[in-house]
Design a protein around this motif. Structure first.
Motif, PDB file in Angstrom:
ATOM      1  N   ARG A   1       0.859  -1.241   0.212  1.00 38.76           N
ATOM      2  CA  ARG A   1       0.198   0.144  -0.059  1.00 38.76           C
ATOM      3  C   ARG A   1       0.759   1.154   0.087  1.00 38.76           C
TER       4      ARG A   1
ATOM      5  N   ALA B   1       2.608   1.764  -3.405  1.00 39.57           N
ATOM      6  CA  ALA B   1       1.556   2.162  -4.301  1.00 39.57           C
ATOM      7  C   ALA B   1       1.485   3.679  -4.033  1.00 39.57           C
TER       8      ALA B   1
ATOM      9  N   LEU C   1      -0.736  -2.175  -6.200  1.00 42.03           N
ATOM     10  CA  LEU C   1      -2.153  -2.518  -5.835  1.00 42.03           C
ATOM     11  C   LEU C   1      -2.312  -3.857  -6.354  1.00 42.03           C
TER      12      LEU C   1
ATOM     13  N   ALA D   1      -8.757  -1.171  -1.424  1.00 44.03           N
ATOM     14  CA  ALA D   1      -7.439  -1.174  -2.216  1.00 44.03           C
ATOM     15  C   ALA D   1      -8.144  -1.740  -3.609  1.00 44.03           C
TER      16      ALA D   1
ATOM     17  N   ARG E   1      -7.245   0.531  -7.040  1.00 42.15           N
ATOM     18  CA  ARG E   1      -6.765  -0.077  -8.320  1.00 42.15           C
ATOM     19  C   ARG E   1      -7.716   0.132  -9.477  1.00 42.15           C
TER      20      ARG E   1
END
Length: 182
Positions: free
Chosen positions: A80, A83, A99, A112, A116
């Motif tokens: 996380r 990302a 992700l 999440a 994404r």
């Protein structure tokens, strides 16, 4: 002194150099640790922190990615954070990859999945975004926002028959939630 003890001692010394902002000495020691024990994640993570401090975020990002892959841990929070860091530095393909790793570790994490899907839409990867949004809609069938985004992706993919079926499956429940969200 064994090889392992030598590596651990060098890691300790490198961390001390890093703490005192003696970056060149720390980098030199960490590179030697990488040469001696290339499968250890810690030196890559520390090198990433050093390069971040030195104002070289893209090099830091590559090192953080190496550390994440080598860690062997299934650390969703690490993916996380990676990302977010990728997005911050405009590395959107890399963020999408992070992700994806995160959603494998936490397939039922709606945040999440939604992050994404949004990124995939931004990248123009509508098919992949539609797949993620479809999974998310299964988890949250009454969420009109997700149904709307899925319909937009399917429309972009020129699949109006799927748009109609996904809209009708959530229209009875989404009409009440869409009136409350307006």
């Amino acid at each position: 002194m064994s090889e392992r003890q030598r590596v651990e001692r060098m890691l300790g010394e490198a961390n001390i150099h890093f703490a005192y902002r003696e970056f060149q000495q720390a980098v030199a020691m960490l590179l030697e640790v990488v040469r001696l024990a290339p499968g250890m994640p810690h030196p890559y993570q520390t090198l990433g922190l050093i390069y971040e401090e030195m104002g070289r975020p893209l090099k830091a990002l590559k090192l953080f990615m190496m550390a994440a892959h080598l860690s062997g841990r299934r650390d969703a929070q690490q993916w996380r954070q990676l990302a977010s860091l990728c997005i911050k530095h405009g590395e959107l393909q890399q963020a999408s990859y992070c992700l994806a790793k995160l959603t494998v570790l936490q397939p039922n994490d709606p945040d999440a999945l939604y992050d994404r899907a949004r990124l995939l839409v931004h990248l123009g990867q509508y098919k992949r975004a539609a797949d993620v949004l479809g999974s998310l809609l299964e988890q949250r069938p009454t969420d009109a926002g997700i149904a709307r985004r899925l319909a937009q992706c399917l429309y972009r993919l020129s699949q109006p028959e799927k748009v109609a079926s996904s809209s009708s499956s959530s229209s009875s429940s989404s009409s009440s939630s869409s009136s409350s969200s307006s």
